[in-house]
Each structure stands twice: as structure tokens, then as C-alpha cells.
Scaffold this motif. Structure first.
Motif, short mmCIF file in Angstrom:
data_model
loop_
_atom_site.label_atom_id
_atom_site.label_comp_id
_atom_site.label_asym_id
_atom_site.label_seq_id
_atom_site.Cartn_x
_atom_site.Cartn_y
_atom_site.Cartn_z
N ARG A 44 0.85 -1.20 0.00
CA ARG A 44 0.00 0.00 0.00
C ARG A 44 0.88 1.24 0.00
N ALA A 91 -3.55 8.20 -11.19
CA ALA A 91 -4.46 7.10 -10.85
C ALA A 91 -4.85 6.31 -12.10
N ALA A 100 -4.11 2.46 -12.87
CA ALA A 100 -5.23 1.55 -13.19
C ALA A 100 -4.94 0.81 -14.49
N ARG A 104 -3.15 -1.86 -11.29
CA ARG A 104 -3.11 -1.61 -9.85
C ARG A 104 -4.47 -1.13 -9.36
N HIS A 105 -4.75 -1.40 -8.08
CA HIS A 105 -5.98 -0.89 -7.49
C HIS A 105 -5.69 0.47 -6.86
N VAL A 106 -6.49 1.46 -7.17
CA VAL A 106 -6.25 2.79 -6.62
C VAL A 106 -7.55 3.40 -6.10
N ALA A 107 -7.37 4.30 -5.14
CA ALA A 107 -8.48 5.13 -4.67
C ALA A 107 -7.96 6.56 -4.64
N GLN A 108 -8.68 7.45 -5.28
CA GLN A 108 -8.24 8.84 -5.38
C GLN A 108 -9.30 9.74 -4.76
N VAL A 155 -8.82 -1.82 -2.48
CA VAL A 155 -8.52 -0.85 -1.43
C VAL A 155 -9.62 -0.90 -0.37
N ASP A 156 -9.25 -1.32 0.86
CA ASP A 156 -10.30 -1.40 1.90
C ASP A 156 -10.73 -0.01 2.35
N TYR A 157 -9.76 0.77 2.82
CA TYR A 157 -10.06 2.13 3.26
C TYR A 157 -9.50 3.09 2.22
N PRO A 158 -10.35 3.92 1.59
CA PRO A 158 -9.90 4.67 0.41
C PRO A 158 -9.11 5.95 0.72
N LEU A 159 -9.01 6.32 1.98
CA LEU A 159 -8.31 7.56 2.31
C LEU A 159 -6.93 7.25 2.85
N VAL A 162 -3.67 7.35 5.27
CA VAL A 162 -3.46 7.45 6.72
C VAL A 162 -2.11 8.13 6.98
N SER A 203 -12.54 8.50 -6.33
CA SER A 203 -12.57 7.58 -7.46
C SER A 203 -11.88 6.28 -7.08
N THR A 235 -10.90 2.10 -8.53
CA THR A 235 -10.88 1.22 -9.69
C THR A 235 -12.05 0.23 -9.57
#
Lengths: 185, 386
Positions: A5, A26, A30, A34-38, A62-66, A68, B186, B188
Motif C-alpha cells: 500500500r 491514478a 489503473a 493496480r488498485h487505486v483510490a483517489q 482498497v479497503d479504506y480509500p483515504l 493514513v 474515485s 478502480t
């Protein structure tokens, strides 16, 4: 193997294209599977105020998108230092604009200054400061392949901005080859 | 209803915001009408549909305000199409009169409320979870309503489709409720190859002469007249008899309102949806929705790694509250923790449902989301105390 992560932030002020930089990166990640959260935070004004665009990159969903704690921080305005600095990991990479964010607090992070804004102005438009910064970040971290982000920029640049964006990205790659350690403030 | 077939989904992951996922879900559910008035942090839904709906043969209207937008959605649905509006707190307040009208007159429609900080204009760009009761009780009078609370871009897509299904099947407004973080982040998401679910409306059939617009079938749902099919009908916000005309006859009024509640009871198997994570042996169960549930999911792993028996119960259907599933998930729990971005709303419902249990809240009203570490600390404290 990539780290499981990775968390990063583009921090600055509203209107600098921070969200765009994060979205381009992002999309490039993608594209590489890769898995991404923006995510982003901004003030209810169209220009100015603290703005940040954050990215979480993970090998799986991504479990928690923000974020830390940040592995990487890009600073395009001094306004972003205070809210972002306490959340840096030990040894995190900080890429800051020499003019817009001249003073950085001390710490165990790798703090680098670059003339991002000046480079963009020399290329013809201050508006591509964000893309110069993106080039530096990608070159210094190897987060994604150059080809991936270039493909994304080609696909999403408005007519008339493609060449400028590609020049800005390339200028960022070049700047990254000679990082300037930030002086202690 | 929860068992959505994803077997033929071919992952071609692309970056999608929660709001974009909502717009896509609406299109895939067969929505052909959107009326709205832009408001942060919901505007991306309208923005996207203003481009996509006309291309798909649908209609997009930016109305003069939220009241008119809700009225247009009710009218479009009566005209026979699946209709959507999207808004945030202040706009949602304005829509309440017509949401009550849709509930009373039994007009299927979907309303998205993206929660931002309040009250009033509040914090347009910051998350909140303080509309939990406004979605349930925001309009005046007694009425039942369905509220769905997805927690990721992927789930927003699925729940938007389910919202249209439930609206059509139950002939009721359905509210889709999520917070600014989920809306504007956003993620994926792989949507490739999935055949969308379509519920078709139960249209009036049979002899036109004896048709009564509010005469319900055994499931409590009256068939709707399709415009052009020749069925005489009457729709009003006044209490009405099976003929559709106003009535204040005590028996008629009581029976009709009772039927509105009974029809949702009839479809509870379709309506109820939830996720229970590691609740089987949990001594502390966290109950949360939206971004708080995403943080809680991480906190569960952190607590388990420390040896604390912590689980997560996440209502995906918020109203009617899935109380049977909650009781099952909390059967071994000595304490319940409710982290939420308000001063204590979901906690009230959990206290009401689990009166014999210790229920603690973790409430944040600063405009910042609750972090996994904050939830883990509170859950650990509870786990060591009980």
C-alpha cells in the motif's frame, strides 16, 4: 514487488490542477492493473484555499480509500504544509516547489526542492506546474511506467495542450535527475 | 435481491467516482429521465447524465430549483419512465414535500442525497452522515420509504440499479444515501460485461371499465395505468380511496395508509441488505455506514490482530432497518460501537433495537472523516472493558 500500500498527496491551493495530476497518475496505475483510490479535499471556492488530492495504491482491493500516512508528498503551495506534514511517514519523499513552498519543517523525510513553477513558466504556461511535478514524482519514485502516464495524458489532454503537457512531463523527468535537498528552515 | 449475478463480469477496471458510478447505474437500470439542480457534492451525477442521457435517448432537464426538479421526476414517472434526481442536504430539504407526495401517491422514483456538512449551507465540500433521519422522516405525515446506503463506487453502481428495481416493484420513492467522500473519491471498478437488472413496472391490465387506480393486488401494490392504454385514473396528494379520488372516510384512510406500510413488509426479503464481517464470535460489534464503515472495516482487522473479538455490521439498506440481521450479528456482543459523522443518529436506532446492550457512539462533526485508528482505539477500549 511493489509495496502493498502506497499513499501520496498533491497539496497546494485550489486551481493548481492538483486533482488533475492525481487523476492522471491514478488512471496510469489503473492501466497497469493496480488498485487505486483517489480522493480530494477542497474549499467551497473556485480558486484558492487549501486543496489536496490524495492517492492510495494497493495490490488488491482498497479497503479504506483515504490515506493514513504519506509515503510521498508533493507541495505546490505553502498552505499545504501544515495540514500534511504531521501525516508523513518516516523517510517519506517530499517534493516541493522552490518558490511557492520555500520553507519546509525539519524531519526524517527526504525533502527536495525543485523549480517546478519556474520550469512551467519557461515552457510557456504556469498552468502546467502540476504536470512538471507529476514528471518529477514518477521519475523519483518509479510509481508507474513513463509510457502509462504518457498514454493517459495523450488520451485526456485538450486540443492545444498536448504538446505543452508532454514537454512539462519530460521537463519533470529531467529535473528529477538532479534533486536539490531542501535547506533546513 | 442481494444476490446480484456477477458471474459473467469481466474485470476491465477503470477509475470511477461514486457519483459517476451512480450515473452509470441509473443508465444501466433503464433510467431515461433526470431532472435536477446542481449542488456540491452531488453535481457530477447531473453533469454526467446531461451528456449520457440524451445520447441514450433519454431526457435531462436542469430545473429552476430542487422543488421543481422533484416535481418533474414525479411527473415523468407517472408518464411511465424510470426517473432520477440527485441533490445534497439543502436541496434534499427542498424536495421533501414532493417526496412525501410520491410516497403517498405511490409514484416510483429514485432520489440521491449526497451528505455534506450541515445544517443549512454548512460545509459543501466536507463529508457528513447527518441526514440519516431526514431520509426516513424528512417529509410530513406518516409514510414508509426505502433508503439504501452504499459504501463504495462499486456498491453505488449496484445499489442504484437495486434502487430502481425496488422503486418499481414496491411503487415507492427510494432514497440513495451516501457521503461526500464516497461520492467524490474515485476507485478502480470493473463493470465489464455485467447484464443490468431491470424490474419492469406492473401495468394495469384487464377491463378498463372496472379499473380502480389504487386497488392493490395481494402484494399490496396497485398496478399503474400506462399513459395511452386508456385507463381512467386520478392522482392526488389528498388521502384517497381505491378510486384515486379524495376521501377522509376514517376506515378508508386507515386501511390505505396501513397498506403502504404492509407492502414494504411484504417485500422485506428483497429490500433488506447488509454486510456482517467477523460477527460470529464478536464481543464488540461496530455498526456503521459509508466512509465510516470503510474505516471500521480496517479497524476490525487491526483489533483482531491484537486478539480482540471485534466485528462489523454494515446496513446497506438503512430504512427499513435490517433489525433481524442486526440481532443475529450481535448475539454474542457485549457492546456495540457506532462511529458516525454526526452528533448521534444511527446510534439512536441501534439503542432502540438493542435495548439490553451497551451501545456507545463515536461521533465526529468536524467535517473530517473518522479514521480507522480512532475506531480501533474506541473498539479496543470497549473490548477490554466488557
Amino acid at each position: 514487488m511493489p509495496k502493498s500500500r502506497i499513499e501520496l498527496r498533491f497539496g497546494g491551493t485550489g486551481g493548481q490542477g492538483l486533482v488533475l495530476s492525481a487523476k492522471l497518475l491514478a488512471d496510469a496505475l489503473a492501466l497497469e492493473g493496480r488498485h487505486v483510490a483517489q480522493s480530494q479535499t477542497y474549499e467551497p471556492t473556485s480558486r484558492g484555499g487549501f486543496c489536496n488530492a490524495d492517492l492510495v495504491v494497493a495490490a488488491g482491493e482498497v479497503d479504506y480509500p483515504l490515506p493514513v500516512a504519506f509515503d510521498h508528498l508533493v507541495l505546490l503551495d505553502k498552505i499545504a504544509v501544515k495540514p500534511s506534514w504531521p501525516r508523513l511517514k518516516d523517510g517519506a519523499l517530499v517534493i516541493a516547489d522552490s518558490r511557492l513552498c520555500p520553507e519546509l519543517p525539519d524531519g526524517s523525510m527526504r525533502r527536495c526542492h525543485f523549480p517546478l513553477n519556474r520550469t512551467a513558466i519557461e515552457l510557456g504556461s504556469e498552468r502546467v506546474t502540476n504536470i512538471v511535478a507529476l514528471g518529477v514524482l514518477i521519475e523519483m519514485t518509479g510509481l508507474c511506467k513513463r509510457a502509462s502516464v504518457e498514454k493517459v495524458i495523450r488520451a485526456s489532454s485538450p486540443r492545444g495542450f498536448l504538446d505543452l503537457n508532454m514537454d512539462a512531463l519530460a521537463a519533470g523527468y529531467d529535473l528529477a535527475k538532479a534533486p536539490v535537498a531542501a535547506a533546513a528552515s | 435481491m442481494n444476490a446480484i449475478d456477477r458471474s459473467h463480469a469481466k474485470p476491465a477496471a477503470k477509475l470511477l467516482s461514486g457519483n459517476a458510478a451512480c450515473a452509470q447505474g441509473a443508465l444501466d437500470a433503464g433510467c431515461t429521465f433526470f431532472a435536477g439542480y446542481p449542488i456540491t457534492p452531488s453535481s457530477e451525477i447531473a453533469e454526467r447524465l446531461s451528456v449520457l442521457l440524451p445520447k441514450a435517448g433519454g431526457v435531462f432537464i436542469q430545473m429552476e430549483d430542487e422543488i421543481a426538479a422533484m416535481a418533474a421526476v414525479v411527473g415523468a414517472s407517472m408518464g411511465g419512465v424510470k426517473a432520477l434526481t440527485a441533490t445534497s442536504g439543502p436541496g434534499f430539504s427542498l424536495k421533501q414535500e414532493n417526496i412525501g407526495y410520491a410516497a403517498g401517491a405511490e409514484i416510483p422514483c429514485v432520489v440521491v442525497n449526497v451528505m455534506r456538512g450541515g445544517p443549512s449551507t454548512g460545509m459543501p465540500t466536507r463529508p457528513s452522515q447527518a441526514d440519516i433521519y431526514q431520509t426516513r422522516y424528512g417529509s410530513h405525515g406518516d409514510y414508509p420509504i426505502i433508503v439504501l446506503a452504499p459504501a463504495s463506487a462499486r456498491e453505488i453502481y449496484d445499489e442504484t440499479i437495486r434502487a430502481f428495481d425496488l422503486a418499481e416493484i414496491c411503487r415507492t420513492p427510494v432514497i440513495l444515501l451516501y457521503d461526500q467522500v464516497i461520492a467524490q473519491s474515485s476507485e478502480t471498478v470493473a463493470l465489464g460485461g455485467r447484464a443490468p437488472v431491470h424490474a419492469t413496472r406492473k401495468w394495469a391490465s384487464g377491463p378498463r371499465e372496472s379499473y380502480k387506480p389504487y386497488a392493490a393486488d395481494a402484494d399490496g401494490v396497485p398496478p399503474m395505468p400506462r399513459p395511452g392504454d386508456g385507463y381512467r385514473t386520478h392522482t392526488t396528494g389528498l388521502t384517497h380511496s381505491e378510486s384515486g379520488f379524495p376521501s377522509q372516510d376514517p376506515e378508508t384512510v386507515t386501511r390505505n395508509l396501513g397498506r403502504l406500510y404492509a407492502k414494504l413488509d411484504h417485500f422485506r426479503d428483497l429490500i433488506d441488505s447488509y454486510e456482517a464481517v467477523r460477527c460470529e464470535d464478536a464481543e464488540v460489534v461496530i455498526v456503521a455506514i459509508g466512509i465510516s464503515a470503510r474505516a471500521a472495516r480496517r479497524a476490525v482487522d487491526a483489533c483482531r490482530a491484537e486478539g480482540h473479538k471485534v466485528g462489523l455490521f454494515r446496513p446497506i439498506t438503512l430504512w427499513p432497518f435490517p433489525e433481524i440481521a442486526l440481532r443475529e450479528a450481535t448475539q454474542h456482543a457485549k457492546a456495540i460501537l457506532v462511529p458516525e459523522l454526526n452528533i448521534g443518529q444511527l446510534r439512536l436506532e441501534i439503542e432502540r433495537q438493542l435495548r439490553d446492550r451497551r451501545v456507545e457512539g463515536l461521533h465526529l462533526i468536524s467535517g473530517e472523516p473518522i479514521t480507522p485508528a480512532q475506531i480501533a482505539a474506541a473498539a479496543t477500549k470497549l473490548a477490554t472493558e466488557v
